[in-house]
Design a protein around this motif. Structure first.
Motif, PDB file in Angstrom:
ATOM      1  N   LEU A 153     -13.169   7.035   2.851  1.00  0.00           N
ATOM      2  CA  LEU A 153     -13.226   6.588   1.461  1.00  0.00           C
ATOM      3  C   LEU A 153     -12.591   7.641   0.545  1.00  0.00           C
ATOM      4  N   VAL A 154     -12.809   8.900   0.876  1.00  0.00           N
ATOM      5  CA  VAL A 154     -12.218   9.995   0.108  1.00  0.00           C
ATOM      6  C   VAL A 154     -10.696   9.972   0.246  1.00  0.00           C
ATOM      7  N   GLN A 155     -10.226   9.820   1.475  1.00  0.00           N
ATOM      8  CA  GLN A 155      -8.779   9.790   1.690  1.00  0.00           C
ATOM      9  C   GLN A 155      -8.137   8.601   1.001  1.00  0.00           C
ATOM     10  N   ALA A 156      -8.841   7.473   1.029  1.00  0.00           N
ATOM     11  CA  ALA A 156      -8.306   6.278   0.377  1.00  0.00           C
ATOM     12  C   ALA A 156      -8.245   6.480  -1.134  1.00  0.00           C
ATOM     13  N   ALA A 157      -9.311   7.016  -1.711  1.00  0.00           N
ATOM     14  CA  ALA A 157      -9.342   7.234  -3.165  1.00  0.00           C
ATOM     15  C   ALA A 157      -8.226   8.189  -3.585  1.00  0.00           C
ATOM     16  N   ALA A 158      -7.957   9.188  -2.731  1.00  0.00           N
ATOM     17  CA  ALA A 158      -6.924  10.173  -3.047  1.00  0.00           C
ATOM     18  C   ALA A 158      -5.517   9.584  -2.900  1.00  0.00           C
ATOM     19  N   ALA A 159      -5.423   8.393  -2.297  1.00  0.00           N
ATOM     20  CA  ALA A 159      -4.113   7.761  -2.101  1.00  0.00           C
ATOM     21  C   ALA A 159      -3.803   6.741  -3.195  1.00  0.00           C
ATOM     22  N   VAL A 160      -4.733   6.528  -4.114  1.00  0.00           N
ATOM     23  CA  VAL A 160      -4.509   5.542  -5.184  1.00  0.00           C
ATOM     24  C   VAL A 160      -3.663   6.188  -6.288  1.00  0.00           C
ATOM     25  N   GLY A 161      -2.441   5.703  -6.456  1.00  0.00           N
ATOM     26  CA  GLY A 161      -1.565   6.190  -7.525  1.00  0.00           C
ATOM     27  C   GLY A 161      -1.381   7.687  -7.449  1.00  0.00           C
ATOM     28  N   ARG A 168     -13.396   9.447  16.613  1.00  0.00           N
ATOM     29  CA  ARG A 168     -12.123   9.562  15.906  1.00  0.00           C
ATOM     30  C   ARG A 168     -12.160   8.710  14.651  1.00  0.00           C
ATOM     31  N   GLN A 169     -11.458   9.159  13.611  1.00  0.00           N
ATOM     32  CA  GLN A 169     -11.330   8.329  12.422  1.00  0.00           C
ATOM     33  C   GLN A 169      -9.964   8.513  11.800  1.00  0.00           C
ATOM     34  N   LEU A 170      -9.514   7.469  11.116  1.00  0.00           N
ATOM     35  CA  LEU A 170      -8.150   7.507  10.596  1.00  0.00           C
ATOM     36  C   LEU A 170      -8.035   6.764   9.281  1.00  0.00           C
ATOM     37  N   PHE A 171      -7.300   7.378   8.341  1.00  0.00           N
ATOM     38  CA  PHE A 171      -6.799   6.642   7.177  1.00  0.00           C
ATOM     39  C   PHE A 171      -5.316   6.910   7.102  1.00  0.00           C
ATOM     40  N   ARG A 172      -4.535   5.878   6.878  1.00  0.00           N
ATOM     41  CA  ARG A 172      -3.097   6.093   6.797  1.00  0.00           C
ATOM     42  C   ARG A 172      -2.486   5.073   5.848  1.00  0.00           C
ATOM     43  N   LYS A 173      -1.773   5.577   4.865  1.00  0.00           N
ATOM     44  CA  LYS A 173      -1.060   4.703   3.929  1.00  0.00           C
ATOM     45  C   LYS A 173       0.427   4.908   4.118  1.00  0.00           C
ATOM     46  N   VAL A 174       1.170   3.832   4.212  1.00  0.00           N
ATOM     47  CA  VAL A 174       2.623   3.936   4.313  1.00  0.00           C
ATOM     48  C   VAL A 174       3.236   3.265   3.091  1.00  0.00           C
ATOM     49  N   ARG A 212       7.060   6.206  -1.295  1.00  0.00           N
ATOM     50  CA  ARG A 212       6.935   7.647  -1.474  1.00  0.00           C
ATOM     51  C   ARG A 212       5.451   7.983  -1.496  1.00  0.00           C
ATOM     52  N   ALA A 213       5.147   9.287  -1.575  1.00  0.00           N
ATOM     53  CA  ALA A 213       3.762   9.695  -1.393  1.00  0.00           C
ATOM     54  C   ALA A 213       2.867   9.281  -2.549  1.00  0.00           C
ATOM     55  N   ALA A 214       3.396   9.292  -3.776  1.00  0.00           N
ATOM     56  CA  ALA A 214       2.554   8.964  -4.928  1.00  0.00           C
ATOM     57  C   ALA A 214       3.008   7.669  -5.569  1.00  0.00           C
ATOM     58  N   MET A 215       2.111   7.021  -6.301  1.00  0.00           N
ATOM     59  CA  MET A 215       2.439   5.867  -7.140  1.00  0.00           C
ATOM     60  C   MET A 215       3.146   4.745  -6.397  1.00  0.00           C
TER      61      MET A 215
END
Ligand SMILES: Cc1cc2nc3c(=O)[nH]c(=O)nc-3n(C[C@H](O)[C@H](O)[C@H](O)COP(=O)(O)OP(=O)(O)OC[C@H]3O[C@@H](n4cnc5c(N)ncnc54)[C@H](O)[C@@H]3O)c2cc1C
Ligand code: FES
Ligand code: FES
Lengths: 156, 285
Positions: B95-103, B182-188, B191-194
Protein backbone atom coordinates in the motif's frame (compact mmCIF):
# COMPACT_ATOMS: atom_id res chain seq x y z
CA UNK A 1 -15.63 34.60 3.91
CA UNK A 2 -12.54 32.39 3.87
CA UNK A 3 -9.54 33.30 6.06
CA UNK A 4 -5.99 32.04 5.70
CA UNK A 5 -2.46 33.40 5.62
CA UNK A 6 -0.41 34.03 2.52
CA UNK A 7 3.32 34.50 3.03
CA UNK A 8 2.75 35.18 6.68
CA UNK A 9 0.07 37.80 6.12
CA UNK A 10 -3.56 37.28 7.18
CA UNK A 11 -5.97 37.37 4.28
CA UNK A 12 -9.74 37.33 4.03
CA UNK A 13 -11.24 36.21 0.75
CA UNK A 14 -14.83 37.09 -0.08
CA UNK A 15 -15.28 35.94 -3.68
CA UNK A 16 -16.79 32.73 -5.10
CA UNK A 17 -15.70 29.73 -2.98
CA UNK A 18 -14.87 27.50 -5.92
CA UNK A 19 -12.30 29.84 -7.44
CA UNK A 20 -8.95 28.10 -7.88
CA UNK A 21 -6.20 28.98 -5.44
CA UNK A 22 -3.89 29.98 -8.32
CA UNK A 23 -6.44 32.52 -9.57
CA UNK A 24 -7.06 33.91 -6.09
CA UNK A 25 -3.32 34.39 -5.58
CA UNK A 26 -2.76 36.05 -8.94
CA UNK A 27 -5.98 38.02 -9.44
CA UNK A 28 -7.21 38.85 -5.94
CA UNK A 29 -3.85 39.30 -4.22
CA UNK A 30 -1.63 40.34 -7.16
CA UNK A 31 0.88 37.55 -6.43
CA UNK A 32 1.74 36.80 -10.04
CA UNK A 33 4.92 34.86 -9.27
CA UNK A 34 2.89 31.64 -9.35
CA UNK A 35 2.46 30.51 -12.98
CA UNK A 36 -0.10 28.39 -14.75
CA UNK A 37 1.26 25.88 -17.24
CA UNK A 38 -1.10 23.02 -17.96
CA UNK A 39 -4.04 23.62 -15.64
CA UNK A 40 -4.30 19.84 -15.19
CA UNK A 41 -1.92 19.08 -12.35
CA UNK A 42 0.75 17.64 -14.65
CA UNK A 43 3.45 20.29 -14.98
CA UNK A 44 3.99 21.63 -11.45
CA UNK A 45 4.42 25.27 -12.58
CA UNK A 46 1.65 26.40 -10.21
CA UNK A 47 3.14 24.68 -7.13
CA UNK A 48 2.77 26.56 -3.84
CA UNK A 49 3.10 25.37 -0.25
CA UNK A 50 0.00 24.69 1.83
CA UNK A 51 0.96 24.05 5.45
CA UNK A 52 4.55 23.57 4.21
CA UNK A 53 3.59 20.89 1.66
CA UNK A 54 3.90 21.42 -2.11
CA UNK A 55 0.57 21.24 -3.95
CA UNK A 56 -0.49 22.24 -7.45
CA UNK A 57 -2.62 25.34 -6.95
CA UNK A 58 -4.50 24.84 -10.23
CA UNK A 59 -6.25 21.86 -8.60
CA UNK A 60 -7.16 23.54 -5.31
CA UNK A 61 -10.49 25.31 -4.83
CA UNK A 62 -10.03 28.16 -2.38
CA UNK A 63 -12.93 26.91 -0.21
CA UNK A 64 -10.54 24.27 1.15
CA UNK A 65 -8.01 26.86 2.37
CA UNK A 66 -9.79 28.01 5.55
CA UNK A 67 -7.18 28.38 8.31
CA UNK A 68 -4.31 27.18 6.09
CA UNK A 69 -0.84 28.63 5.74
CA UNK A 70 -0.02 29.33 2.09
CA UNK A 71 3.42 30.25 0.79
CA UNK A 72 4.30 31.38 -2.72
CA UNK A 73 7.57 32.16 -4.47
CA UNK A 74 7.27 35.77 -3.29
CA UNK A 75 8.10 34.48 0.21
CA UNK A 76 11.58 33.31 -0.79
CA UNK A 77 13.17 36.71 -1.43
CA UNK A 78 12.88 40.10 -3.12
CA UNK A 79 14.36 41.36 -6.36
CA UNK A 80 17.30 43.05 -4.69
CA UNK A 81 17.59 40.47 -1.94
CA UNK A 82 17.24 36.96 -3.32
CA UNK A 83 17.03 33.97 -1.03
CA UNK A 84 19.89 31.42 -1.08
CA UNK A 85 17.96 28.99 -3.29
CA UNK A 86 17.13 31.74 -5.78
CA UNK A 87 20.75 32.95 -5.87
CA UNK A 88 21.89 29.42 -6.53
CA UNK A 89 19.51 29.12 -9.51
CA UNK A 90 20.92 32.39 -10.86
CA UNK A 91 24.50 31.26 -10.39
CA UNK A 92 24.13 27.74 -11.81
CA UNK A 93 21.75 28.48 -14.67
CA UNK A 94 18.77 26.72 -13.10
CA UNK A 95 16.35 29.10 -14.81
CA UNK A 96 16.09 29.95 -18.51
CA UNK A 97 12.65 31.21 -19.54
CA UNK A 98 11.75 30.97 -15.85
CA UNK A 99 8.21 29.72 -16.28
CA UNK A 100 8.70 26.51 -14.31
CA UNK A 101 11.02 28.15 -11.78
CA UNK A 102 8.60 29.46 -9.12
CA UNK A 103 7.05 26.02 -8.75
CA UNK A 104 10.40 24.22 -8.69
CA UNK A 105 11.69 26.67 -6.07
CA UNK A 106 8.72 26.01 -3.79
CA UNK A 107 9.16 22.23 -3.88
CA UNK A 108 12.93 22.60 -3.48
CA UNK A 109 12.45 24.92 -0.50
CA UNK A 110 11.00 22.09 1.59
CA UNK A 111 13.17 19.18 0.48
CA UNK A 112 13.86 16.87 3.39
CA UNK A 113 17.39 17.10 4.82
CA UNK A 114 18.09 13.55 3.61
CA UNK A 115 18.07 14.72 -0.01
CA UNK A 116 20.72 17.42 0.51
CA UNK A 117 23.34 17.14 -2.21
CA UNK A 118 22.01 13.76 -3.44
CA UNK A 119 21.22 14.31 -7.13
CA UNK A 120 19.06 11.21 -7.46
CA UNK A 121 16.97 12.10 -4.41
CA UNK A 122 16.60 15.67 -5.72
CA UNK A 123 15.44 14.37 -9.10
CA UNK A 124 12.91 12.12 -7.42
CA UNK A 125 11.61 14.93 -5.22
CA UNK A 126 11.25 17.25 -8.22
CA UNK A 127 9.62 14.63 -10.45
CA UNK A 128 6.33 16.52 -10.38
CA UNK A 129 7.84 19.44 -12.32
CA UNK A 130 8.30 19.79 -16.07
CA UNK A 131 10.86 22.16 -17.58
CA UNK A 132 10.94 22.85 -21.33
CA UNK A 133 14.27 24.67 -21.28
CA UNK A 134 17.04 23.50 -19.02
CA UNK A 135 17.12 19.73 -19.48
CA UNK A 136 16.97 19.57 -15.67
CA UNK A 137 20.70 19.12 -15.04
CA UNK A 138 21.25 22.76 -14.04
CA UNK A 139 18.12 22.69 -11.87
CA UNK A 140 19.45 19.70 -9.96
CA UNK A 141 22.84 21.42 -9.58
CA UNK A 142 21.22 24.65 -8.41
CA UNK A 143 19.30 22.79 -5.73
CA UNK A 144 22.25 20.62 -4.70
CA UNK A 145 24.61 23.58 -4.37
CA UNK A 146 22.26 25.99 -2.63
CA UNK A 147 23.53 26.81 0.84
CA UNK A 148 21.15 25.29 3.35
CA UNK A 149 20.08 27.16 6.44
CA UNK A 150 22.42 25.96 9.21
CA UNK A 151 20.78 23.51 11.60
CA UNK A 152 20.22 25.28 14.88
CA UNK A 153 22.58 24.30 17.64
CA UNK A 154 20.89 22.07 20.18
CA UNK A 155 22.86 23.51 23.11
CA UNK A 156 21.74 26.60 25.01
CA UNK B 1 -14.52 26.24 -21.91
CA UNK B 2 -13.19 26.85 -18.44
CA UNK B 3 -14.60 26.22 -15.01
CA UNK B 4 -16.76 29.11 -13.89
CA UNK B 5 -16.51 29.61 -10.11
CA UNK B 6 -19.64 31.75 -9.93
CA UNK B 7 -21.75 28.85 -11.22
CA UNK B 8 -20.83 26.52 -8.35
CA UNK B 9 -22.45 25.97 -4.97
CA UNK B 10 -20.31 24.52 -2.18
CA UNK B 11 -21.60 22.62 0.85
CA UNK B 12 -19.12 22.36 3.71
CA UNK B 13 -20.10 19.69 6.26
CA UNK B 14 -18.13 19.72 9.53
CA UNK B 15 -18.78 16.11 10.54
CA UNK B 16 -19.56 12.74 9.01
CA UNK B 17 -23.15 12.94 10.22
CA UNK B 18 -23.61 16.31 8.56
CA UNK B 19 -22.01 15.10 5.32
CA UNK B 20 -24.45 12.21 5.11
CA UNK B 21 -27.46 14.46 5.76
CA UNK B 22 -26.37 17.01 3.15
CA UNK B 23 -25.69 14.25 0.65
CA UNK B 24 -29.23 12.92 1.10
CA UNK B 25 -30.76 16.39 0.95
CA UNK B 26 -29.01 17.32 -2.29
CA UNK B 27 -29.20 14.41 -4.70
CA UNK B 28 -26.68 14.77 -7.51
CA UNK B 29 -24.18 16.72 -5.42
CA UNK B 30 -20.54 15.88 -6.17
CA UNK B 31 -18.31 14.79 -3.28
CA UNK B 32 -14.93 16.54 -3.24
CA UNK B 33 -11.91 15.14 -1.39
CA UNK B 34 -8.42 16.21 -2.59
CA UNK B 35 -9.73 17.36 -5.96
CA UNK B 36 -6.90 15.84 -8.00
CA UNK B 37 -9.39 14.07 -10.26
CA UNK B 38 -12.39 16.33 -9.85
CA UNK B 39 -10.58 19.66 -10.42
CA UNK B 40 -9.10 18.42 -13.70
CA UNK B 41 -12.62 17.93 -15.03
CA UNK B 42 -13.74 21.21 -13.52
CA UNK B 43 -10.85 23.09 -15.15
CA UNK B 44 -12.02 21.69 -18.49
CA UNK B 45 -15.41 23.26 -17.87
CA UNK B 46 -17.21 19.95 -17.45
CA UNK B 47 -18.73 20.47 -14.02
CA UNK B 48 -20.09 24.01 -14.25
CA UNK B 49 -23.31 24.62 -12.34
CA UNK B 50 -22.86 21.62 -10.06
CA UNK B 51 -23.26 21.48 -6.30
CA UNK B 52 -20.08 20.38 -4.52
CA UNK B 53 -20.04 18.50 -1.22
CA UNK B 54 -16.62 19.43 0.16
CA UNK B 55 -15.63 16.59 2.51
CA UNK B 56 -12.34 18.14 3.60
CA UNK B 57 -13.81 19.30 6.92
CA UNK B 58 -14.86 15.79 7.99
CA UNK B 59 -12.07 15.04 10.47
CA UNK B 60 -13.40 11.55 11.36
CA UNK B 61 -12.53 10.29 7.88
CA UNK B 62 -8.90 11.42 7.95
CA UNK B 63 -7.39 8.97 10.42
CA UNK B 64 -5.01 6.10 9.60
CA UNK B 65 -5.11 3.70 12.51
CA UNK B 66 -4.24 0.26 13.74
CA UNK B 67 -7.06 -2.00 14.91
CA UNK B 68 -7.13 -5.49 16.44
CA UNK B 69 -7.97 -6.93 13.01
CA UNK B 70 -5.61 -4.85 10.90
CA UNK B 71 -5.58 -1.33 9.48
CA UNK B 72 -8.30 1.27 9.06
CA UNK B 73 -7.76 4.10 6.63
CA UNK B 74 -10.16 7.05 6.54
CA UNK B 75 -11.35 7.82 3.01
CA UNK B 76 -9.78 11.29 3.29
CA UNK B 77 -6.29 10.07 4.24
CA UNK B 78 -3.87 11.30 1.58
CA UNK B 79 -1.42 9.16 -0.35
CA UNK B 80 1.38 11.08 1.42
CA UNK B 81 -0.05 10.18 4.84
CA UNK B 82 -0.24 6.49 3.89
CA UNK B 83 3.23 6.56 2.35
CA UNK B 84 4.77 8.01 5.50
CA UNK B 85 2.87 6.05 8.17
CA UNK B 86 5.18 3.78 10.21
CA UNK B 87 2.55 1.11 10.91
CA UNK B 88 1.44 0.94 7.27
CA UNK B 89 5.07 0.74 6.17
CA UNK B 90 5.65 -2.23 8.44
CA UNK B 91 2.45 -4.21 7.91
CA UNK B 92 1.10 -3.22 4.49
CA UNK B 93 4.17 -2.27 2.42
CA UNK B 94 2.44 -2.74 -0.93
CA UNK B 95 0.00 0.00 0.00
CA UNK B 96 2.93 2.30 0.76
CA UNK B 97 4.60 1.55 -2.56
CA UNK B 98 1.34 2.08 -4.40
CA UNK B 99 0.67 5.41 -2.68
CA UNK B 100 4.20 6.54 -3.54
CA UNK B 101 3.51 5.73 -7.21
CA UNK B 102 0.49 8.04 -7.51
CA UNK B 103 1.49 11.07 -9.59
CA UNK B 104 4.26 12.89 -7.75
CA UNK B 105 4.71 14.68 -4.42
CA UNK B 106 2.16 17.42 -5.11
CA UNK B 107 -0.54 14.89 -6.07
CA UNK B 108 0.25 12.63 -3.11
CA UNK B 109 -0.08 15.60 -0.75
CA UNK B 110 -3.68 16.22 -1.90
CA UNK B 111 -5.07 13.03 -3.43
CA UNK B 112 -6.87 10.62 -1.10
CA UNK B 113 -7.38 6.87 -1.01
CA UNK B 114 -11.16 7.35 -0.94
CA UNK B 115 -10.98 9.59 -4.00
CA UNK B 116 -8.80 7.12 -5.87
CA UNK B 117 -11.34 4.36 -5.24
CA UNK B 118 -14.49 6.42 -5.86
CA UNK B 119 -13.03 7.70 -9.13
CA UNK B 120 -12.85 4.07 -10.36
CA UNK B 121 -10.29 4.57 -13.12
CA UNK B 122 -9.20 1.23 -14.64
CA UNK B 123 -5.63 2.43 -13.94
CA UNK B 124 -5.98 3.38 -10.26
CA UNK B 125 -2.55 2.53 -8.86
CA UNK B 126 -3.68 1.56 -5.37
CA UNK B 127 -6.18 -1.03 -6.60
CA UNK B 128 -3.93 -4.10 -7.08
CA UNK B 129 -2.66 -3.63 -3.51
CA UNK B 130 -6.22 -3.30 -2.19
CA UNK B 131 -7.16 -6.43 -4.14
CA UNK B 132 -4.39 -8.64 -2.74
CA UNK B 133 -4.86 -7.33 0.81
CA UNK B 134 -8.62 -8.08 0.37
CA UNK B 135 -9.71 -4.65 1.57
CA UNK B 136 -13.24 -3.91 2.72
CA UNK B 137 -14.85 -0.61 1.77
CA UNK B 138 -17.04 0.98 4.40
CA UNK B 139 -19.74 3.20 2.91
CA UNK B 140 -22.38 5.30 4.58
CA UNK B 141 -25.60 7.06 3.63
CA UNK B 142 -28.68 8.44 5.38
CA UNK B 143 -30.00 4.85 5.29
CA UNK B 144 -27.06 3.53 7.30
CA UNK B 145 -23.71 1.84 6.86
CA UNK B 146 -22.60 -1.16 4.84
CA UNK B 147 -19.36 -2.87 3.95
CA UNK B 148 -18.51 -3.77 0.36
CA UNK B 149 -15.68 -6.24 -0.33
CA UNK B 150 -13.18 -4.47 -2.60
CA UNK B 151 -13.62 -7.20 -5.23
CA UNK B 152 -17.28 -6.14 -5.56
CA UNK B 153 -16.81 -2.38 -5.41
CA UNK B 154 -16.39 -1.57 -9.12
CA UNK B 155 -19.10 -1.91 -11.74
CA UNK B 156 -16.98 -0.98 -14.76
CA UNK B 157 -14.82 1.79 -16.20
CA UNK B 158 -15.34 4.84 -13.94
CA UNK B 159 -18.34 3.09 -12.33
CA UNK B 160 -18.76 1.92 -8.75
CA UNK B 161 -21.50 0.02 -6.95
CA UNK B 162 -22.09 2.98 -4.63
CA UNK B 163 -25.81 3.74 -4.37
CA UNK B 164 -26.93 7.36 -4.85
CA UNK B 165 -26.25 9.27 -1.64
CA UNK B 166 -23.55 6.85 -0.46
CA UNK B 167 -20.10 8.08 0.55
CA UNK B 168 -16.92 6.10 1.17
CA UNK B 169 -16.01 6.57 4.83
CA UNK B 170 -13.21 4.11 5.57
CA UNK B 171 -11.16 1.34 4.02
CA UNK B 172 -10.29 -1.66 6.18
CA UNK B 173 -7.32 -3.97 5.63
CA UNK B 174 -7.34 -7.27 7.54
CA UNK B 175 -3.91 -8.56 8.58
CA UNK B 176 -2.73 -11.24 6.11
CA UNK B 177 -2.79 -14.78 7.59
CA UNK B 178 0.98 -14.64 8.15
CA UNK B 179 3.99 -12.80 6.76
CA UNK B 180 4.19 -13.50 3.04
CA UNK B 181 7.43 -15.04 1.79
CA UNK B 182 7.46 -12.71 -1.20
CA UNK B 183 5.63 -9.52 -2.08
CA UNK B 184 5.61 -7.26 -5.08
CA UNK B 185 4.34 -3.92 -6.30
CA UNK B 186 5.21 -2.84 -9.80
CA UNK B 187 3.93 0.02 -11.93
CA UNK B 188 4.84 0.32 -15.58
CA UNK B 189 4.24 3.75 -17.09
CA UNK B 190 5.84 5.90 -19.75
CA UNK B 191 7.97 7.64 -17.16
CA UNK B 192 8.51 7.31 -13.43
CA UNK B 193 6.31 10.21 -12.31
CA UNK B 194 2.91 11.55 -13.34
CA UNK B 195 2.29 8.67 -15.73
CA UNK B 196 -0.91 6.69 -16.00
CA UNK B 197 -0.10 2.99 -15.73
CA UNK B 198 0.14 0.75 -18.78
CA UNK B 199 -0.02 -2.11 -16.31
CA UNK B 200 0.24 -2.17 -12.52
CA UNK B 201 0.72 -5.29 -10.40
CA UNK B 202 0.66 -6.41 -6.79
CA UNK B 203 1.44 -9.88 -5.48
CA UNK B 204 1.66 -11.81 -2.21
CA UNK B 205 3.06 -15.32 -1.98
CA UNK B 206 3.15 -17.81 0.88
CA UNK B 207 5.19 -21.01 0.55
CA UNK B 208 4.98 -24.17 2.64
CA UNK B 209 8.04 -25.80 4.25
CA UNK B 210 8.35 -28.03 1.17
CA UNK B 211 8.53 -24.92 -1.11
CA UNK B 212 5.09 -25.63 -2.48
CA UNK B 213 2.71 -22.71 -2.91
CA UNK B 214 0.46 -22.40 0.09
CA UNK B 215 -1.27 -19.30 -1.24
CA UNK B 216 -0.74 -16.88 -4.10
CA UNK B 217 -2.58 -13.60 -4.53
CA UNK B 218 -1.86 -11.57 -7.65
CA UNK B 219 -3.76 -8.62 -9.08
CA UNK B 220 -3.40 -6.41 -12.14
CA UNK B 221 -4.68 -2.94 -12.97
CA UNK B 222 -5.03 -1.29 -16.42
CA UNK B 223 -5.55 -4.77 -17.86
CA UNK B 224 -9.38 -4.87 -17.87
CA UNK B 225 -12.23 -2.41 -17.22
CA UNK B 226 -11.58 -2.91 -13.51
CA UNK B 227 -8.73 -4.28 -11.39
CA UNK B 228 -8.51 -8.09 -11.56
CA UNK B 229 -7.28 -10.85 -9.27
CA UNK B 230 -5.76 -13.63 -11.36
CA UNK B 231 -8.01 -16.36 -9.96
CA UNK B 232 -7.07 -18.99 -12.55
CA UNK B 233 -3.35 -18.44 -11.99
CA UNK B 234 -3.79 -18.44 -8.20
CA UNK B 235 -5.74 -21.72 -8.24
CA UNK B 236 -3.30 -23.36 -10.63
CA UNK B 237 -0.27 -22.48 -8.53
CA UNK B 238 -1.70 -23.77 -5.26
CA UNK B 239 0.25 -26.77 -3.95
CA UNK B 240 2.84 -26.64 -6.75
CA UNK B 241 6.57 -26.02 -6.71
CA UNK B 242 7.41 -22.91 -8.73
CA UNK B 243 9.55 -24.47 -11.43
CA UNK B 244 10.22 -22.80 -14.80
CA UNK B 245 7.63 -25.10 -16.32
CA UNK B 246 4.94 -24.27 -13.75
CA UNK B 247 5.69 -20.56 -14.07
CA UNK B 248 5.32 -20.66 -17.85
CA UNK B 249 1.99 -22.47 -17.52
CA UNK B 250 0.83 -19.95 -14.90
CA UNK B 251 1.69 -17.07 -17.24
CA UNK B 252 -0.35 -18.66 -20.01
CA UNK B 253 -3.38 -18.69 -17.73
CA UNK B 254 -3.19 -14.92 -17.18
CA UNK B 255 -5.45 -14.09 -20.11
CA UNK B 256 -8.32 -15.98 -18.45
CA UNK B 257 -8.72 -13.11 -16.00
CA UNK B 258 -7.70 -10.01 -17.96
CA UNK B 259 -8.59 -8.50 -21.32
CA UNK B 260 -6.10 -5.70 -22.08
CA UNK B 261 -6.89 -3.25 -24.86
CA UNK B 262 -5.00 -1.07 -27.33
CA UNK B 263 -5.25 2.59 -26.36
CA UNK B 264 -3.26 5.83 -26.42
CA UNK B 265 -0.91 4.59 -23.72
CA UNK B 266 -0.06 1.11 -24.92
CA UNK B 267 -1.12 -1.97 -26.84
CA UNK B 268 -2.88 -5.09 -25.62
CA UNK B 269 0.08 -7.23 -26.67
CA UNK B 270 2.64 -5.10 -24.81
CA UNK B 271 0.48 -5.01 -21.70
CA UNK B 272 0.04 -8.77 -21.62
CA UNK B 273 3.71 -9.55 -22.29
CA UNK B 274 4.99 -7.13 -19.66
CA UNK B 275 2.46 -8.36 -17.10
CA UNK B 276 3.47 -11.96 -17.79
CA UNK B 277 7.13 -11.04 -17.35
CA UNK B 278 6.35 -9.39 -14.02
CA UNK B 279 4.42 -12.46 -12.85
CA UNK B 280 7.17 -14.83 -14.00
CA UNK B 281 9.88 -12.84 -12.21
CA UNK B 282 7.77 -12.83 -9.06
CA UNK B 283 7.07 -16.57 -9.10
CA UNK B 284 10.67 -17.53 -9.86
CA UNK B 285 11.86 -15.20 -7.06
C1 LIG C 1 -1.16 15.00 -12.52
C2 LIG C 1 -1.94 13.84 -11.97
C3 LIG C 1 -1.32 12.61 -11.86
C4 LIG C 1 -2.03 11.53 -11.34
N1 LIG C 1 -1.38 10.34 -11.25
C5 LIG C 1 -2.05 9.26 -10.77
C6 LIG C 1 -1.39 8.00 -10.69
O1 LIG C 1 -0.20 7.88 -11.00
N2 LIG C 1 -2.09 6.95 -10.23
C7 LIG C 1 -3.41 7.06 -9.86
O2 LIG C 1 -4.00 6.07 -9.43
N3 LIG C 1 -4.05 8.24 -9.93
C8 LIG C 1 -3.41 9.34 -10.38
N4 LIG C 1 -4.06 10.53 -10.47
C9 LIG C 1 -5.49 10.62 -10.12
C10 LIG C 1 -5.79 11.11 -8.69
O3 LIG C 1 -4.71 11.84 -8.17
C11 LIG C 1 -6.11 9.96 -7.72
O4 LIG C 1 -7.15 9.18 -8.24
C12 LIG C 1 -6.48 10.49 -6.33
O5 LIG C 1 -6.37 9.45 -5.39
C13 LIG C 1 -7.89 11.06 -6.27
O6 LIG C 1 -8.18 11.44 -4.95
P1 LIG C 1 -8.79 12.87 -4.62
O7 LIG C 1 -8.97 12.92 -3.16
O8 LIG C 1 -7.99 13.93 -5.22
O9 LIG C 1 -10.21 12.75 -5.36
P2 LIG C 1 -11.22 13.87 -5.85
O10 LIG C 1 -10.74 14.45 -7.11
O11 LIG C 1 -11.59 14.77 -4.75
O12 LIG C 1 -12.46 12.92 -6.16
C14 LIG C 1 -12.39 11.92 -7.16
C15 LIG C 1 -13.79 11.31 -7.39
O13 LIG C 1 -14.20 10.56 -6.25
C16 LIG C 1 -15.38 11.10 -5.66
N5 LIG C 1 -15.15 11.02 -4.21
C17 LIG C 1 -14.06 11.49 -3.54
N6 LIG C 1 -14.10 11.14 -2.24
C18 LIG C 1 -15.24 10.41 -2.08
C19 LIG C 1 -15.84 9.76 -0.94
N7 LIG C 1 -15.27 9.76 0.27
N8 LIG C 1 -17.02 9.10 -1.13
C20 LIG C 1 -17.60 9.08 -2.36
N9 LIG C 1 -17.07 9.67 -3.46
C21 LIG C 1 -15.91 10.34 -3.32
C22 LIG C 1 -15.50 12.50 -6.22
O14 LIG C 1 -16.85 12.91 -6.31
C23 LIG C 1 -14.88 12.35 -7.59
O15 LIG C 1 -15.80 11.82 -8.49
C24 LIG C 1 -3.39 11.67 -10.95
C25 LIG C 1 -4.00 12.92 -11.07
C26 LIG C 1 -3.29 14.01 -11.56
C27 LIG C 1 -3.94 15.34 -11.67
S1 FES D 1 -0.56 24.52 -14.03
FE1 FES D 1 -0.95 23.42 -12.25
S2 FES D 1 0.21 21.66 -12.58
FE2 FES D 1 0.39 22.64 -14.48
S1 FES E 1 13.21 27.35 -17.44
FE1 FES E 1 11.77 27.41 -19.06
S2 FES E 1 10.40 25.86 -18.45
FE2 FES E 1 11.96 25.61 -17.04
Amino acid sequence: MISFTVNGRKRAYKGPPFKRLIDVLREDFGLTGTKEGCGEGECGACTVLVDRKPVTSCLVPVCQMEGRRIETVESLGREQRLGPLQSSFLEHGGAQCGFCTPGVLMTASVLPKSTAGDPLAIRRALSGHLCRCTGYQTIVESVAKAPRPKPRSRKR
Amino acid sequence: MRGSPGSMTVLRPRSAAEAVILCAKHPGCLPLAGGTDLMVLWNMGELNGRRILDLSGVAEWRAVRKTAAGLRVGALATHAELRDDAFVRREFPLLVQAAAAVGAAQIQNRGTLGGNIANASPAGDTFPALAVYEAQIRVVSAKGERVIPFSEFFAGVKKTNLAPGELVSEIEFPFPPSRPRRQLFRKVGTRAAMAISKTVAAGLLWLGPDHRVRELRFALGSMAPTVRRLRAVEEFARGKRLTTEVTAQACNLMSQDVCPIDDVRSTAEYRLRVSQNILAAFLLG
